[in-house]
Write a protein that holds these residues in place. Structure first.
Motif, PDB file in Angstrom:
ATOM      1  N   MET A   1       0.844  -1.195   0.000  1.00  0.00           N
ATOM      2  CA  MET A   1       0.000   0.000   0.000  1.00  0.00           C
ATOM      3  C   MET A   1       0.883   1.250   0.000  1.00  0.00           C
ATOM      4  O   MET A   1       1.889   1.300   0.721  1.00  0.00           O
ATOM      5  CB  MET A   1      -0.861  -0.016   1.278  1.00  0.00           C
ATOM      6  N   SER A   2       0.526   2.271  -0.813  1.00  0.00           N
ATOM      7  CA  SER A   2       1.318   3.499  -0.848  1.00  0.00           C
ATOM      8  C   SER A   2       1.182   4.244   0.480  1.00  0.00           C
ATOM      9  O   SER A   2       0.260   3.984   1.259  1.00  0.00           O
ATOM     10  CB  SER A   2       0.838   4.409  -1.981  1.00  0.00           C
ATOM     11  N   ASN A   3       2.090   5.221   0.678  1.00  0.00           N
ATOM     12  CA  ASN A   3       2.035   6.039   1.899  1.00  0.00           C
ATOM     13  C   ASN A   3       0.676   6.697   2.068  1.00  0.00           C
ATOM     14  O   ASN A   3       0.091   6.685   3.141  1.00  0.00           O
ATOM     15  CB  ASN A   3       3.050   7.184   1.774  1.00  0.00           C
ATOM     16  N   VAL A   4       0.201   7.278   0.959  1.00  0.00           N
ATOM     17  CA  VAL A   4      -1.048   8.036   1.029  1.00  0.00           C
ATOM     18  C   VAL A   4      -2.220   7.099   1.318  1.00  0.00           C
ATOM     19  O   VAL A   4      -3.085   7.393   2.155  1.00  0.00           O
ATOM     20  CB  VAL A   4      -1.279   8.827  -0.287  1.00  0.00           C
ATOM     21  N   ALA A   5      -2.229   5.962   0.653  1.00  0.00           N
ATOM     22  CA  ALA A   5      -3.321   4.995   0.871  1.00  0.00           C
ATOM     23  C   ALA A   5      -3.296   4.477   2.303  1.00  0.00           C
ATOM     24  O   ALA A   5      -4.349   4.277   2.925  1.00  0.00           O
ATOM     25  CB  ALA A   5      -3.198   3.844  -0.116  1.00  0.00           C
ATOM     26  N   SER A   6      -2.104   4.288   2.861  1.00  0.00           N
ATOM     27  CA  SER A   6      -2.080   3.766   4.232  1.00  0.00           C
ATOM     28  C   SER A   6      -2.513   4.835   5.235  1.00  0.00           C
ATOM     29  O   SER A   6      -3.074   4.522   6.282  1.00  0.00           O
ATOM     30  CB  SER A   6      -0.726   3.142   4.590  1.00  0.00           C
ATOM     31  N   ILE A   7      -2.308   6.109   4.882  1.00  0.00           N
ATOM     32  CA  ILE A   7      -2.794   7.189   5.757  1.00  0.00           C
ATOM     33  C   ILE A   7      -4.321   7.219   5.734  1.00  0.00           C
ATOM     34  O   ILE A   7      -4.978   7.315   6.776  1.00  0.00           O
ATOM     35  CB  ILE A   7      -2.172   8.538   5.341  1.00  0.00           C
ATOM     36  N   MET A   8      -4.870   7.057   4.541  1.00  0.00           N
ATOM     37  CA  MET A   8      -6.331   7.007   4.422  1.00  0.00           C
ATOM     38  C   MET A   8      -6.881   5.845   5.258  1.00  0.00           C
ATOM     39  O   MET A   8      -7.818   6.008   6.049  1.00  0.00           O
ATOM     40  CB  MET A   8      -6.710   6.819   2.951  1.00  0.00           C
TER      41      MET A   8
END
Ligand code: B1M
Length: 209
Positions: free
Chosen positions: A1-8
């Motif tokens: 999972m990308s950084n942004v997706a994992s933040i979401m």
């Protein structure tokens, strides 16, 4: 999972303890603050809002996600200053005089903040003049919360006070809280009745998106 997706995903799951580290790591890796906000935090809260409307999650989970979002915002805010981070509108929200209930009102505030509105959280047990002063100061919307049948009439007093001060047409008035109804809102001359925080967001987006 990308950084942004994992933040979401972290916002959706309400993982308070990890959000700030994740954001810091993404920033260190060169991801832009605005992208972390729009595609991470805000998108996460959009999912939470949809899940809530669909009855898949409940108030405690929503509060946890909103708190996670706020912790994330604490890291991003200083970096977003000066980046034309203009709020969509300013919403002043408070609980009316004689009423100490603030969980629902805070939830409304947190949810609105999480999708790009500036929220002025006025507190509880508020004199009508506090709302009038906010209208005078130029906020776009006034939100009143009441949880007691005995404090609901305060909402009418506040609307009358806004009229008397010549400020009624300058603000949109929202009312909500468990005993408040659409019928009551109409009777007292409020612009919007919102059954819950997700509904407020829908109504605000209808006005300002
Ligand atoms: Co009180 N209380 N309480 N209470 N309390 C209720 C509201 C009550 C229904 C309980 C009951 O008898 N079944 C009852 C009211 C009866 C009535 O008048 N119809 C009641 C009573 C009687 C009282 C006291 C008088 C009890 C006493 O001392 N004898 C007293 C009054 C104190 C006062 O305010 N002057 C009192 C005190 C308290 C506590 C301090 C112990 C505590 C409040 C803590 C706090 O808020 N920090 C408390 C609580 C927790 C509740 C209940 C159990 C839960 C309220 C809550 O937080 N719900 C409540 C019973 C219940 O509702 N099941 C009850 C969760 C929250 C997320 O929902 O606030 O409805 P809610 O917000 C929703 C929507 O309504 C809407 O969006 C929110 C999120 O979706 N919404 C808005 C709310 N504001 C909005 C504004 C908007 C738009 C939407 O636009 C601006």
């Amino acid at each position: 999972m990308s950084n942004v997706a994992s933040i979401m995903d972290t916002v959706v799951k309400g993982q308070l303890k990890v959000i700030q580290d994740l954001i810091q790591k993404a920033l260190d890796g060169g991801v832009a603050p605005r992208q972390l906000l729009d595609e991470g935090l805000v998108k996460g809260m959009d999912v939470v809002s949809e899940n809530w409307k669909a009855g898949k999650v409940f108030v405690p989970e929503v509060l946890r996600s909103a708190k996670t979002m706020q912790l994330g915002m604490d890291v991003l805010k200083p970096l977003l200053v000066g980046m034309s981070f203009k709020p969509k509108a300013v919403f002043a929200v408070g609980t009316v005089k004689g009423d100490l209930h603030d969980i629902g009102k805070n939830l409304v505030g947190m949810m609105l903040e999480s999708v790009g509105y500036k929220v002025v959280n006025l507190g509880i047990d508020l004199d009508p003049q506090v709302f009038v002063e906010q209208a005078r100061a130029g906020v776009d919307c006034i939100g009143m919360s009441a949880l007691l049948t005995t404090t609901m009439p305060q909402m009418k007093i506040i609307i009358d006070s806004l009229e008397e001060a010549g400020l009624r047409s300058k603000v949109k008035v929202f009312v909500g809280g468990a005993p408040v109804t659409q019928e009551f809102a109409k009777e007292i001359g409020a612009d919007f009745y919102s059954i819950d925080a997700a509904h407020v967001i829908e109504q605000m987006n209808g006005l300002y998106s």
